[in-house]
Design an enzyme around this catalytic site. Structure first.
Site, PDB file in Angstrom:
ATOM      1  N   MET A 274       0.808  -1.219   0.000  1.00  0.00           N
ATOM      2  CA  MET A 274       0.000   0.000   0.000  1.00  0.00           C
ATOM      3  C   MET A 274       0.842   1.269   0.000  1.00  0.00           C
ATOM      4  SD  MET A 274      -3.134  -0.947  -0.129  1.00  0.00           S
ATOM      5  CE  MET A 274      -3.884   0.632   0.227  1.00  0.00           C
ATOM      6  N   ARG A 275       2.170   1.132   0.034  1.00  0.00           N
ATOM      7  CA  ARG A 275       2.992   2.339   0.095  1.00  0.00           C
ATOM      8  C   ARG A 275       2.810   3.196  -1.157  1.00  0.00           C
ATOM      9  NH1 ARG A 275       7.652   0.387   1.792  1.00  0.00           N
ATOM     10  NH2 ARG A 275       7.437   1.124   3.924  1.00  0.00           N
ATOM     11  N   ALA A 276       2.612   2.574  -2.304  1.00  0.00           N
ATOM     12  CA  ALA A 276       2.438   3.336  -3.537  1.00  0.00           C
ATOM     13  C   ALA A 276       1.202   4.222  -3.460  1.00  0.00           C
ATOM     14  CB  ALA A 276       2.340   2.389  -4.726  1.00  0.00           C
TER      15      ALA A 276
END
Length: 663
Positions: A274-276
């Site tokens: 989910m970092r993107a």
């Protein structure tokens, strides 16, 4: 202190300048990775950014740059009381590729800690970079143990120094900026994902722009201070715009429509984790603030995707970075909602994706041949020049068994062969040579214990002298030089066979990438051998050379081995600590010239005499096998494995190490 090249004087490189400015507006974006060929102003632009950053408030006398409004309660120089502080310019700290662990995280005086119970701590670069920029030039060449420390600090916002139960912690929140030339190797995925944005840069092919680059560089070299003064107004304007964007940032609204577009884009491109999504949201918000708007528009989401996703969608080092812009536009269009229409781009608040103009005071405007038989008698399709065939595509790569160099080395940290390293399991102790880095506590106490009465010990504390200190010796893994010697002659030319051979070499290259090796590629066919790729850390460059490798002609096996031996000799002078593993990919045939078989045997025995570890990947196929590859392995004093035995899931054979035969 030297005068830096002005940021606004950098010609072109709009994406690079925009990515750096967005991080200046919102450090939460997470930094920038700049990828590109040498000589494209990567380092110049990064070093120029620090002069544009606003000053920071710090606690007077604190070596760890604590914020006076919210001082770090664990600061080694604390405790600090909240209150007014002094101001200092934002720092840009450079981390050298060859830096030691103590230089990065700081050094703890173990002798004083054991004898006096005092935490005497000398801050490192992570402390200097707190609330500033940490810049790593050639970040892809950084040693693995330093990468691990950077990952920990970036994830926790703090740096920990541990020495045998004595620990120091301090805050370390920094903007991570790295530059790299992909030809020298790729980054490991964990560190790659820590960079919020990535930018690909290349030199302009437009003559007028290249002329302007040279003109400005020469003017700066002749008079750095005078050149900077001529750009002072442009620098001041950008600095004020950064301050205004920072003040506006908390007021920017990221609507549900923009959030849906961000989530849909990340899902469409199948990025991991989910970092993107989070980075895209922060980048789009910073773009809106930079444009002077309080609403995030579709154009902001699109620009954020182009900066935040290319490096996150690579599955292996052979995937080309980049983003399919048509697919991106389709996704954004599909999930566009009401209120997402772009305003007039020429009206107020436009230009979110545009960096400041670099057009400052000095801008100038600126055949029908029949098939022939190969050297083994097999028919070959026609091709250009002496039976040469077009390149066959590699088959799908697979997971290979572990090939390692026997013995214990002293090379750079990696993941292939056993070696004495700074990190790994403790195997013993010795007197330190130079600064003590890893204390062996038990050995130190054992060395000091017999001298306590003579030293007048009266209390509970142990009287420790510098001569008592013992360095822990550790065993871990090293990276090697894996030199591929690939037979591209007519005897290997059957299309399906060469495809399998290339697939095997590609699999070994992927294994070399994962194990932090350097790789080289020597090919031989016709009447000679050539170094297709000198030793490098860039396995994707080796894969590209392999993909275009043509086949045909005779088999000058001796020439290939002699050229490989010369490559190793030169590389041994450059990097004597790095041990080599030679992988010869051939069916073992030798043709062309007088006594080709005898000459190949003499060339192979040179490797055995030098103690070079080697493995022969036997590519011979068909019902009748001559066993020539096995004979070559014997001359090399190495091991022969078939293509099937190379697979990790194969039960045909078990190859864990390249075992040298007993004399």
């Amino acid at each position: 202190m030297s005068t830096p090249f002005p940021f606004t004087a950098v010609v072109g490189q709009e994406d690079l300048r925009l990515a750096l400015l967005l991080n200046a507006v919102s450090p939460a974006v997470g930094g920038v990775l700049v990828r590109g060929e040498k000589g494209t102003a990567k380092s110049t632009a990064v070093r120029a950014l620090s002069a544009l950053l606003p000053e920071v408030a710090v606690v007077p006398g604190c070596r760890f740059s604590c914020d006076p409004a919210a001082p770090d309660p664990s600061c080694p120089d604390g405790p600090h009381e909240a209150g007014n502080g002094g101001m200092r310019p934002s720092r840009m700290v450079e981390l050298p590729v060859g830096a030691s662990e103590d230089r990065l995280v700081g050094a703890l005086d173990i002798e004083r800690a054991l004898a006096e119970g005092v935490k005497a701590f000398e801050p490192g670069l992570l402390a200097d970079a707190h609330r500033g920029i940490l810049y790593v030039d050639e970040v892809n060449l950084l040693h693995d143990h330093l990468v691990d420390l950077l990952l920990d600090a970036a994830a926790m916002g703090a740096s920990y120094v541990e020495r045998e139960g004595v620990s120091v912690r301090h805050a370390s929140k920094f903007l991570l900026v790295g530059t790299m030339n992909p030809e020298e190797g790729e980054l490991r995925p964990q560190l790659l994902d820590r960079f919020g944005l990535t930018v690909e840069v290349a030199a302009s092919r437009e003559p007028n722009q290249r002329v302007e680059v040279v003109r400005r560089r020469l003017a700066y070299d002749d008079d750095p201070a005078g050149f900077a003064a001529r750009w002072a107004d442009e620098e001041r304007t950008v600095r004020q715009r950064i301050i205004a964007a920072r003040e506006l940032l908390p007021s920017v609204r990221l609507g549900d429509g923009a959030l849906r577009q961000i989530a849909a884009t990340c899902a469409a491109f199948e990025v991991d984790g989910m970092r993107a999504d989070i980075v895209m949201a922060r980048t789009a918000t910073a773009l809106a603030a930079w444009a002077g708007r309080t609403d995030v528009l579709a154009e902001d989401v699109r620009q954020a995707a182009l900066l935040a996703l290319p490096h996150r969608r690579r599955r292996n080092p052979f995937d080309a970075p980049g983003l399919d812009e048509d697919k991106l536009d389709e996704t954004l269009e599909e999930f566009s909602g009401e209120g997402d229409e772009d305003p007039d781009p020429d009206g107020p608040g436009g230009g979110g994706g545009q960096p400041p103009s670099s057009d400052g005071p000095q801008a100038d405007g600126g055949s029908g041949a029949q098939p022939e038989a190969g050297d083994d008698g097999e028919p070959q399709p026609s091709g250009a020049g002496s039976g040469e065939q077009s390149a066959a595509r590699a088959s799908e790569p697979f997971r290979t068994k572990v090939l390692s160099v026997p013995g214990l080395g002293d090379g750079a940290a990696g993941r292939r062969s056993r070696a004495r390293t700074e990190h790994g399991r403790t195997t013993g102790a010795r007197r330190p040579r130079g600064a003590l880095t890893k204390l062996h506590l038990a050995a130190t106490v054992q060395a000091a214990a017999p001298h306590q009465r003579a030293r007048g010990r009266t209390g509970r504390g142990l009287v420790v002298r510098r001569d008592d200190l013992r360095q822990a010796t550790r065993e871990g893994r090293e990276g090697n030089l894996v030199l591929f010697v690939v037979d591209a002659s007519g005897s290997m030319a059957a299309r399906q066979r060469m495809s399998a051979v290339k697939g095997a070499v590609l699999s070994l290259l992927l294994d070399a990438y994962q194990r932090r090796d350097k790789v080289g590629l020597v090919t031989f066919r016709g009447s000679a051998a050539e170094v297709a790729l000198p030793p490098t850390s860039s396995v994707d460059a080796a894969a590209a050379r392999l993909e275009t490798l043509p086949t045909g002609g005779r088999t000058p096996l001796a020439a290939g081995l002699l050229r490989a031996h010369e490559v190793l000799r030169v590389e041994r002078l450059r990097d004597p600590a790095r041990r080599a593993l030679v992988v010869v990919v051939t069916d073992g045939r030798a043709t062309g010239g007088p006594e080709p078989v005898a000459l190949a045997g003499r060339a192979a025995r040179l490797f055995a005499a030098d103690g070079v570890a080697s493995v022969v990947v036997d590519c011979e196929s068909g019902p009748v096998r001559l066993g020539l590859a096995g004979q070559l392995a014997g001359e090399l004093d190495g091991t022969a494995v078939t293509l099937d035995e190379l697979r990790a899931d194969s039960i045909a054979g078990l190859v864990k190490d390249v075992q040298r035969r007993a004399a």
